[in-house]
Design a protein around this motif. Structure first.
Motif, PDB file in Angstrom:
ATOM      1  N   LEU A   1      -6.598  10.043  35.488  1.00 39.40           N
ATOM      2  CA  LEU A   1      -7.192  11.257  34.930  1.00 39.40           C
ATOM      3  C   LEU A   1      -7.016  12.453  35.854  1.00 39.40           C
ATOM      4  O   LEU A   1      -6.849  13.586  35.380  1.00 39.40           O
ATOM      5  CB  LEU A   1      -8.674  11.019  34.636  1.00 39.40           C
ATOM      6  CG  LEU A   1      -8.976   9.920  33.609  1.00 39.40           C
ATOM      7  CD1 LEU A   1     -10.470   9.859  33.316  1.00 39.40           C
ATOM      8  CD2 LEU A   1      -8.193  10.137  32.327  1.00 39.40           C
ATOM      9  N   LEU A   2      -7.050  12.228  37.176  1.00 43.94           N
ATOM     10  CA  LEU A   2      -6.798  13.332  38.107  1.00 43.94           C
ATOM     11  C   LEU A   2      -5.365  13.833  37.963  1.00 43.94           C
ATOM     12  O   LEU A   2      -5.115  15.057  37.981  1.00 43.94           O
ATOM     13  CB  LEU A   2      -7.058  12.871  39.542  1.00 43.94           C
ATOM     14  CG  LEU A   2      -8.514  12.802  39.999  1.00 43.94           C
ATOM     15  CD1 LEU A   2      -8.597  12.274  41.422  1.00 43.94           C
ATOM     16  CD2 LEU A   2      -9.170  14.177  39.919  1.00 43.94           C
ATOM     17  N   GLU A   3      -4.419  12.934  37.825  1.00 43.41           N
ATOM     18  CA  GLU A   3      -3.027  13.355  37.661  1.00 43.41           C
ATOM     19  C   GLU A   3      -2.828  14.094  36.349  1.00 43.41           C
ATOM     20  O   GLU A   3      -2.044  15.048  36.269  1.00 43.41           O
ATOM     21  CB  GLU A   3      -2.110  12.138  37.744  1.00 43.41           C
ATOM     22  CG  GLU A   3      -2.030  11.523  39.137  1.00 43.41           C
ATOM     23  CD  GLU A   3      -1.152  10.306  39.189  1.00 43.41           C
ATOM     24  OE1 GLU A   3      -0.784   9.802  38.098  1.00 43.41           O
ATOM     25  OE2 GLU A   3      -0.817   9.846  40.297  1.00 43.41           O
ATOM     26  N   ASN A   4      -3.546  13.668  35.303  1.00 39.95           N
ATOM     27  CA  ASN A   4      -3.472  14.411  34.047  1.00 39.95           C
ATOM     28  C   ASN A   4      -3.991  15.833  34.212  1.00 39.95           C
ATOM     29  O   ASN A   4      -3.427  16.781  33.661  1.00 39.95           O
ATOM     30  CB  ASN A   4      -4.281  13.684  32.968  1.00 39.95           C
ATOM     31  CG  ASN A   4      -3.566  12.454  32.437  1.00 39.95           C
ATOM     32  OD1 ASN A   4      -2.358  12.302  32.641  1.00 39.95           O
ATOM     33  ND2 ASN A   4      -4.289  11.588  31.772  1.00 39.95           N
ATOM     34  N   SER A   5      -5.077  16.004  34.952  1.00 39.40           N
ATOM     35  CA  SER A   5      -5.633  17.342  35.166  1.00 39.40           C
ATOM     36  C   SER A   5      -4.667  18.221  35.951  1.00 39.40           C
ATOM     37  O   SER A   5      -4.521  19.416  35.658  1.00 39.40           O
ATOM     38  CB  SER A   5      -6.976  17.240  35.904  1.00 39.40           C
ATOM     39  OG  SER A   5      -7.930  16.566  35.122  1.00 39.40           O
ATOM     40  N   VAL A   6      -4.015  17.648  36.947  1.00 41.68           N
ATOM     41  CA  VAL A   6      -3.044  18.416  37.725  1.00 41.68           C
ATOM     42  C   VAL A   6      -1.867  18.831  36.850  1.00 41.68           C
ATOM     43  O   VAL A   6      -1.377  19.967  36.915  1.00 41.68           O
ATOM     44  CB  VAL A   6      -2.567  17.599  38.938  1.00 41.68           C
ATOM     45  CG1 VAL A   6      -1.408  18.310  39.646  1.00 41.68           C
ATOM     46  CG2 VAL A   6      -3.711  17.370  39.911  1.00 41.68           C
ATOM     47  N   ASP A   7      -1.382  17.925  35.992  1.00 40.70           N
ATOM     48  CA  ASP A   7      -0.280  18.255  35.095  1.00 40.70           C
ATOM     49  C   ASP A   7      -0.667  19.329  34.086  1.00 40.70           C
ATOM     50  O   ASP A   7       0.188  20.070  33.587  1.00 40.70           O
ATOM     51  CB  ASP A   7       0.185  17.004  34.347  1.00 40.70           C
ATOM     52  CG  ASP A   7       0.967  16.065  35.249  1.00 40.70           C
ATOM     53  OD1 ASP A   7       1.399  16.528  36.333  1.00 40.70           O
ATOM     54  OD2 ASP A   7       1.126  14.882  34.908  1.00 40.70           O
ATOM     55  N   ALA A   8      -1.959  19.414  33.782  1.00 42.65           N
ATOM     56  CA  ALA A   8      -2.434  20.437  32.850  1.00 42.65           C
ATOM     57  C   ALA A   8      -2.622  21.784  33.525  1.00 42.65           C
ATOM     58  O   ALA A   8      -3.219  22.689  32.935  1.00 42.65           O
ATOM     59  CB  ALA A   8      -3.737  19.986  32.206  1.00 42.65           C
ATOM     60  N   LYS A   9      -2.113  21.904  34.792  1.00 41.95           N
ATOM     61  CA  LYS A   9      -2.158  23.166  35.544  1.00 41.95           C
ATOM     62  C   LYS A   9      -3.591  23.633  35.814  1.00 41.95           C
ATOM     63  O   LYS A   9      -3.901  24.825  35.761  1.00 41.95           O
ATOM     64  CB  LYS A   9      -1.369  24.264  34.823  1.00 41.95           C
ATOM     65  CG  LYS A   9       0.124  23.969  34.694  1.00 41.95           C
ATOM     66  CD  LYS A   9       0.853  25.091  33.974  1.00 41.95           C
ATOM     67  CE  LYS A   9       2.350  24.899  34.038  1.00 41.95           C
ATOM     68  NZ  LYS A   9       2.817  23.576  33.610  1.00 41.95           N
TER      69      LYS A   9
ATOM     70  N   GLY B   1     -10.285  24.009  28.879  1.00 45.41           N
ATOM     71  CA  GLY B   1      -9.953  22.888  29.733  1.00 45.41           C
ATOM     72  C   GLY B   1     -10.331  21.576  29.071  1.00 45.41           C
ATOM     73  O   GLY B   1     -10.478  21.494  27.844  1.00 45.41           O
ATOM     74  N   THR B   2     -10.498  20.542  29.876  1.00 49.25           N
ATOM     75  CA  THR B   2     -10.791  19.207  29.355  1.00 49.25           C
ATOM     76  C   THR B   2     -11.924  18.580  30.143  1.00 49.25           C
ATOM     77  O   THR B   2     -11.967  18.675  31.377  1.00 49.25           O
ATOM     78  CB  THR B   2      -9.549  18.301  29.445  1.00 49.25           C
ATOM     79  OG1 THR B   2      -8.476  18.909  28.715  1.00 49.25           O
ATOM     80  CG2 THR B   2      -9.832  16.924  28.863  1.00 49.25           C
ATOM     81  N   ASN B   3     -12.846  17.949  29.427  1.00 43.00           N
ATOM     82  CA  ASN B   3     -13.978  17.255  30.037  1.00 43.00           C
ATOM     83  C   ASN B   3     -13.975  15.831  29.490  1.00 43.00           C
ATOM     84  O   ASN B   3     -14.259  15.602  28.320  1.00 43.00           O
ATOM     85  CB  ASN B   3     -15.279  17.974  29.686  1.00 43.00           C
ATOM     86  CG  ASN B   3     -16.484  17.346  30.377  1.00 43.00           C
ATOM     87  OD1 ASN B   3     -16.406  16.253  30.927  1.00 43.00           O
ATOM     88  ND2 ASN B   3     -17.621  18.040  30.315  1.00 43.00           N
ATOM     89  N   LEU B   4     -13.645  14.863  30.365  1.00 44.15           N
ATOM     90  CA  LEU B   4     -13.537  13.458  29.962  1.00 44.15           C
ATOM     91  C   LEU B   4     -14.659  12.650  30.590  1.00 44.15           C
ATOM     92  O   LEU B   4     -14.871  12.725  31.805  1.00 44.15           O
ATOM     93  CB  LEU B   4     -12.184  12.884  30.395  1.00 44.15           C
ATOM     94  CG  LEU B   4     -11.058  12.915  29.364  1.00 44.15           C
ATOM     95  CD1 LEU B   4      -9.731  12.607  30.036  1.00 44.15           C
ATOM     96  CD2 LEU B   4     -11.318  11.909  28.251  1.00 44.15           C
ATOM     97  N   LEU B   5     -15.380  11.876  29.754  1.00 46.96           N
ATOM     98  CA  LEU B   5     -16.419  10.980  30.239  1.00 46.96           C
ATOM     99  C   LEU B   5     -16.007   9.550  29.912  1.00 46.96           C
ATOM    100  O   LEU B   5     -15.782   9.218  28.737  1.00 46.96           O
ATOM    101  CB  LEU B   5     -17.773  11.276  29.596  1.00 46.96           C
ATOM    102  CG  LEU B   5     -18.510  12.538  30.045  1.00 46.96           C
ATOM    103  CD1 LEU B   5     -17.996  13.746  29.276  1.00 46.96           C
ATOM    104  CD2 LEU B   5     -20.008  12.381  29.844  1.00 46.96           C
ATOM    105  N   ILE B   6     -15.904   8.719  30.938  1.00 48.04           N
ATOM    106  CA  ILE B   6     -15.582   7.309  30.768  1.00 48.04           C
ATOM    107  C   ILE B   6     -16.856   6.526  31.085  1.00 48.04           C
ATOM    108  O   ILE B   6     -17.306   6.473  32.237  1.00 48.04           O
ATOM    109  CB  ILE B   6     -14.440   6.867  31.701  1.00 48.04           C
ATOM    110  CG1 ILE B   6     -13.299   7.876  31.648  1.00 48.04           C
ATOM    111  CG2 ILE B   6     -13.977   5.473  31.355  1.00 48.04           C
ATOM    112  CD1 ILE B   6     -12.670   8.034  30.286  1.00 48.04           C
ATOM    113  N   LYS B   7     -17.453   5.921  30.053  1.00 50.56           N
ATOM    114  CA  LYS B   7     -18.725   5.227  30.222  1.00 50.56           C
ATOM    115  C   LYS B   7     -18.529   3.720  30.089  1.00 50.56           C
ATOM    116  O   LYS B   7     -17.722   3.250  29.290  1.00 50.56           O
ATOM    117  CB  LYS B   7     -19.736   5.700  29.180  1.00 50.56           C
ATOM    118  CG  LYS B   7     -20.004   7.203  29.182  1.00 50.56           C
ATOM    119  CD  LYS B   7     -20.959   7.573  28.059  1.00 50.56           C
ATOM    120  CE  LYS B   7     -21.203   9.076  27.999  1.00 50.56           C
ATOM    121  NZ  LYS B   7     -22.098   9.435  26.871  1.00 50.56           N
ATOM    122  N   ASN B   8     -19.324   2.986  30.884  1.00 54.62           N
ATOM    123  CA  ASN B   8     -19.384   1.517  30.771  1.00 54.62           C
ATOM    124  C   ASN B   8     -18.001   0.877  30.764  1.00 54.62           C
ATOM    125  O   ASN B   8     -17.581   0.241  29.793  1.00 54.62           O
ATOM    126  CB  ASN B   8     -20.147   1.105  29.514  1.00 54.62           C
ATOM    127  CG  ASN B   8     -21.563   1.628  29.501  1.00 54.62           C
ATOM    128  OD1 ASN B   8     -22.216   1.701  30.546  1.00 54.62           O
ATOM    129  ND2 ASN B   8     -22.042   2.011  28.326  1.00 54.62           N
TER     130      ASN B   8
END
Length: 681
Positions: free
Chosen positions: A32-40, A143-150
């Motif tokens: 997910l961090l790499e996706n955020s970096v690719d999204a500039k 932007g994007t806000n991703l929550l990964i639960k459980n």
């Protein structure tokens, strides 16, 4: 016959794919961090709860996605980066903004909010185990806000294989550090259970390194760069004196992607040209820019291992770049042509004084005549004065300083007291002959030949100025009542008074079958391991209080590790208290550790424990005892007295396994009489 081959449902296929991509919570954070970096994105925030088991939240201010792209990103084999097969060999970005999302959605509950800056409304998507539960338009920030639960809620077997929270959090921090180092122009922050661990503003690479590892790294950073048509190398390397035993501060990035490469690490270490202590690894953050067509990144699922089509060229360029930086910043030791480097120690007459004035100096005694030859004496022993250099000091004074600063030589040692070798060999006769166990001389075994006794006056003079070296014939005597060495599980020393230290590294002791050679440092490591293991098991480790408490600032991952291991560290003998963010006050250290730098001992122990995590399948007590014993074992330069040698050997053979270190390295080697005799054939 019924058909038995059928297509798997998408839910099961996604779980199989997740097994390759999502190994632990740290894998999710990385993707997910790499996706955020690719999204500039210019700012990325990571929020973790319970080491990622309950929540992983990534908030970025990147480009965001449209409603259609948001839905498609969770489909298998959906990507915005690849159109043809040739694109596979030209990709320079990290995540594909969808390759990992389908796998993550198969084993977790996901909630994604995303919006493009030019759109008024964003999109909300909820997914549980690959099933889309909701999709609607909402108002949210760009932007994007991703929550990964459980994580692994529907795969309990995978969840049971997760380690403790401290171990999983250390893996998350490692992945966070790698992405943050590769992108210093992006601001990153990391929170765990509402506690801030990192807050890294955007800036240059040097500032990112200092912000991440501490202000102490500011003085050791040296820029490194080498440009060629094939590959470009740039980054920072550390000074040799800052090298550490644990190998956990070495970072290679190929096209901004973190990799592990032992071959290139060997090139970096080789470029330091022997300036590193044995077993130490330098700090470095090095970036390699190369055409993607020259590398293969698909040899490992995590993409941390790659292949170059011409590894030798990359190796040579890497070594040249680091070697140039080492020379440019004068990191290697330089020669002082003003000092005399001849190795000679002993008593020297002062400037302008005759050496004959001090008649008690052992170096002024003429050597005894042998075979009728005239004694040889120094040219200044007859009364001549020493030459004085331009600085007003004698040549021998500079010799003493050069020798004293380079070697651990006793003050009373002299190059001329060779006569002491014969003391005890021929105490009453002029011819030295060994004594057999029965007490009679053995003419055939005369191993010194017709050696004459030194003059009594010379012996007396030598005994006044230096400790004599005794090689008594009783070294060949057997202790009465001992069983034969063949019947013993361990070698039996003939006489523990004749233990000899060789080059401050080895101990040599006579046994019935020959000689026993003991590695001094490994023996000490074996002894300390047994003592530390006992202290941890019985919870009775003794502590040596410090007169002045020491303050130490650690990396966030090591600070968290120390908190998790506080009880075990206290059982070892450490006493410390928290003092602000990532800072401890050390008030006591284990009493078994002598002459160590307390801050380095504490920090190195934590670094070693972190490096061993996942590599060795050991319990906590075993790992801590091994790590501290390895860190505390005395070095080769320790000179031991006769009592210390005997005590070291006695403690070694009182151990459960004196022949090997905790890691399986041999401690003792038996040189049999037959083997020794074979060396002279």
């Amino acid at each position: 016959m019924l058909n038995v081959i059928q297509l798997l449902p998408d839910s099961i296929a996604n779980q199989i794919a997740a097994g390759e991509v999502v190994q632990r919570p740290a894998s999710v954070v990385k993707e997910l961090l790499e996706n955020s970096v690719d999204a500039k994105a210019k700012s990325v925030q990571v929020i973790i709860r319970e080491a990622g088991r309950n929540l992983i939240q990534i908030v970025d201010d990147g480009l965001g996605m449209t409603e259609t792209d948001a839905r498609m990103s969770f489909e298998r084999h959906a990507t915005s980066k690849i159109r043809t097969s040739d694109d596979l060999f030209r990709i320079r970005t990290m995540g594909f903004r969808g390759e990992a999302l389908a796998s993550i959605a198969a084993v977790a509950q996901i909630e994604m909010r995303t919006r493009r800056a030019e759109e008024e409304l964003g999109t909300l998507i909820r997914i549980e185990g690959s099933d889309i539960k909701a999709q609607e338009s909402i108002s949210c920030l760009p932007g994007t806000n991703l929550l990964i639960k459980n994580l692994f809620f529907n795969v309990p077997a995978r969840r049971n294989f997760l380690k403790s929270n401290s171990v999983e959090m250390r893996h998350i921090i490692d992945e966070f550090q790698r992405v943050a180092l590769a992108n210093p122009e992006v601001a990153f922050s990391l929170f765990h259970n509402d506690q801030e661990i990192y807050n890294l503003p955007s800036g240059k690479l040097s500032r990112r390194i200092v912000d991440m590892f501490g202000k102490s790294y500011r003085e050791q950073l040296n820029f490194c760069e080498e440009q060629t048509p094939y590959v470009t190398v740039h980054g920072y390397i550390g000074k040799p004196e800052s090298a550490k035993k644990a190998r956990n501060e070495q970072f290679f990035f190929v096209n901004n992607r973190f990799i592990k490469h032992n071959y290139l690490h060997h090139a970096v270490v080789g470029a330091y040209e022997g300036t590193l202590p044995e077993g130490s690894h330098p700090f470095y953050v090095l970036f390699i820019d190369i055409d993607p067509s020259h590398i293969d990144i698909n040899i490992h699922p995590t993409k941390t291992e790659i292949k170059f089509d011409d590894e030798r060229s990359v190796y040579a360029i890497m070594m040249a770049a680091v070697r140039k930086a080492v020379g440019l910043y004068n990191l290697s030791p330089s020669l002082d042509f003003d000092s005399d480097v001849n190795f000679l120690a002993g008593v020297r007459p002062g400037p302008g004084k005759s050496s004959t004035a001090d008649v008690k100096s052992d170096v002024q005694q003429p050597l005894p005549e042998r075979n009728g030859a005239r004694p040889i004496s120094p040219s200044w022993a007859s009364g001549a004065t020493q030459p004085v250099n331009e600085r007003g000091s004698t040549r021998n004074d500079s010799l003493d300083k050069a020798a004293g600063s380079s070697f651990d030589i006793p003050k009373k040692a002299s190059v001329n007291n060779w006569q002491a070798l014969y003391e005890g060999v021929a105490p009453t006769e002029s011819i030295a002959r060994p004594v057999t166990p029965g007490g009679t001389s053995d003419k055939e075994g005369d191993w010194l030949g017709e050696a004459k006794q030194p003059s009594p006056s010379v012996v007396d003079q030598l005994s006044m100025d230096s400790e004599p070296i005794t090689m008594g014939s009783r070294a060949n005597q057997l202790q009465v009542g001992l069983e034969s060495a063949e019947e013993q599980a361990l070698p039996v020393l003939v006489d523990d008074d004749t233990i000899i230290q060789v080059q401050n590294r080895y101990l040599l002791a006579p046994i019935k079958s020959g000689m026993l050679l003991i590695d001094q440092r490994r023996a000490h490591e074996r002894i300390l391991y047994d003592q530390f293991h006992t202290a941890l098991t019985k919870r009775n480790g003794s502590s040596q209080q410090l007169l002045f408490p020491k303050t130490i600032t650690l990396m966030p991952v090591d600070f968290q590790l120390a908190l998790d291991l506080r009880e075990d560290l206290v059982n070892l003998g450490f006493e410390f208290d928290e003092l602000g963010a990532n800072t401890f006050v050390i008030r006591g250290v284990p009493a078994l550790v002598m002459g160590e730098n307390e801050e380095e001992l504490f920090a190195n122990l934590l670094a070693q424990l972190r490096a061993d995590t996942g590599r060795l399948k050991l319990d906590r007590i075993e790992s801590m005892a091994r790590s501290l014993a390895r860190r505390s074992a005395m070095r080769y330069v320790n000179r031991l007295s006769t009592t210390e040698r005997k005590a070291l050997v006695n403690q070694l053979f009182a151990s459960v396994n004196p022949s090997y270190t905790p890691t399986g390295e041999p401690v003792t080697v038996v040189l049999s009489l037959d083997k020794i005799a074979g060396l002279f054939r």
